[in-house]
Scaffold this motif. Sequence first.
Motif, short mmCIF file in Angstrom:
data_model
loop_
_atom_site.label_atom_id
_atom_site.label_comp_id
_atom_site.label_asym_id
_atom_site.label_seq_id
_atom_site.Cartn_x
_atom_site.Cartn_y
_atom_site.Cartn_z
N ARG A 114 0.87 -1.17 0.00
CA ARG A 114 0.00 0.00 0.00
C ARG A 114 0.91 1.23 0.00
O ARG A 114 1.68 1.42 0.93
N ALA A 115 0.84 2.01 -1.05
CA ALA A 115 1.67 3.20 -1.16
C ALA A 115 0.92 4.25 -1.98
O ALA A 115 0.11 3.90 -2.85
N THR A 116 1.19 5.51 -1.70
CA THR A 116 0.57 6.61 -2.42
C THR A 116 1.67 7.54 -2.92
O THR A 116 2.59 7.87 -2.18
N PHE A 117 1.53 7.96 -4.18
CA PHE A 117 2.47 8.87 -4.80
C PHE A 117 1.71 10.13 -5.22
O PHE A 117 0.71 10.03 -5.92
N VAL A 118 2.20 11.29 -4.80
CA VAL A 118 1.65 12.55 -5.26
C VAL A 118 2.61 13.04 -6.34
O VAL A 118 3.82 13.14 -6.12
N GLU A 136 -5.96 6.44 6.21
CA GLU A 136 -6.18 7.87 6.41
C GLU A 136 -4.95 8.74 6.15
O GLU A 136 -5.07 9.81 5.55
N PRO A 137 -3.73 8.33 6.57
CA PRO A 137 -2.56 9.18 6.28
C PRO A 137 -2.35 9.42 4.79
O PRO A 137 -1.86 10.47 4.39
N HIS A 138 -2.76 8.47 3.96
CA HIS A 138 -2.59 8.62 2.52
C HIS A 138 -3.45 9.76 1.99
O HIS A 138 -2.98 10.58 1.19
N ILE A 139 -4.67 9.85 2.42
CA ILE A 139 -5.61 10.86 1.91
C ILE A 139 -5.26 12.23 2.46
O ILE A 139 -5.09 13.18 1.71
N LYS A 140 -5.15 12.34 3.78
CA LYS A 140 -4.85 13.62 4.41
C LYS A 140 -3.49 14.15 3.95
O LYS A 140 -3.34 15.34 3.67
N GLY A 141 -2.51 13.28 3.89
CA GLY A 141 -1.17 13.70 3.48
C GLY A 141 -1.14 14.18 2.04
O GLY A 141 -0.50 15.19 1.73
N LEU A 143 -3.62 15.41 0.23
CA LEU A 143 -4.32 16.70 0.13
C LEU A 143 -3.46 17.83 0.66
O LEU A 143 -3.40 18.92 0.06
N LYS A 144 -2.78 17.61 1.76
CA LYS A 144 -1.91 18.63 2.35
C LYS A 144 -0.82 19.04 1.37
O LYS A 144 -0.58 20.22 1.13
N VAL A 145 -0.16 18.06 0.76
CA VAL A 145 0.91 18.34 -0.20
C VAL A 145 0.37 19.10 -1.40
O VAL A 145 0.96 20.10 -1.84
#
Length: 149
Positions: A114-118, A136-141, A143-145
């Motif tokens: 499970r990983a997220t790339f912006v 949750e850290p994936h979504i909030k993080g 959006l913040k970036v």
Amino acid sequence: MLQKGELIPDLTLEDQDGKMVSFHDYKGKQPLVIYFYPKDNTRVCTQQACSFRDNYEDFKAAGAEVIGISKDSPESHKKVANRRELPFKLLSDPKKEAQKAFKVSSILGLLPGRATFVVNKEGIIIHTFRAEFQSEPHIKGALKVLNEQ
């Protein structure tokens, strides 16, 4: 895992509607939030997809498109997208080409990670997230970036 400053691979994968989607098509147009998840219809993966869905308008307001990727088939993705009313693309990676290209390691050597790339609109990774058993850290993080740009 690919890191901040690296260019994303130019891959083409099939989405839940049977259409071929290339990351190259987004280059120069808009940022992406690409998230990898282990499996359709599992508790944390469903929570993650629904969180992206619930915050989708915020991602769109930030100019970004969300794309989910797992090894599941386009048919499985279609069922999940319809059932959960997901407004974004789910791409099928049965041969784990994208997982390997993005260097997303497995969970305990068993499940896809499970990983997220912006990614900015030039196709360069501006942030990554890795949290195996929480979404949750994936979504909030992400959006913040995006909102800090």
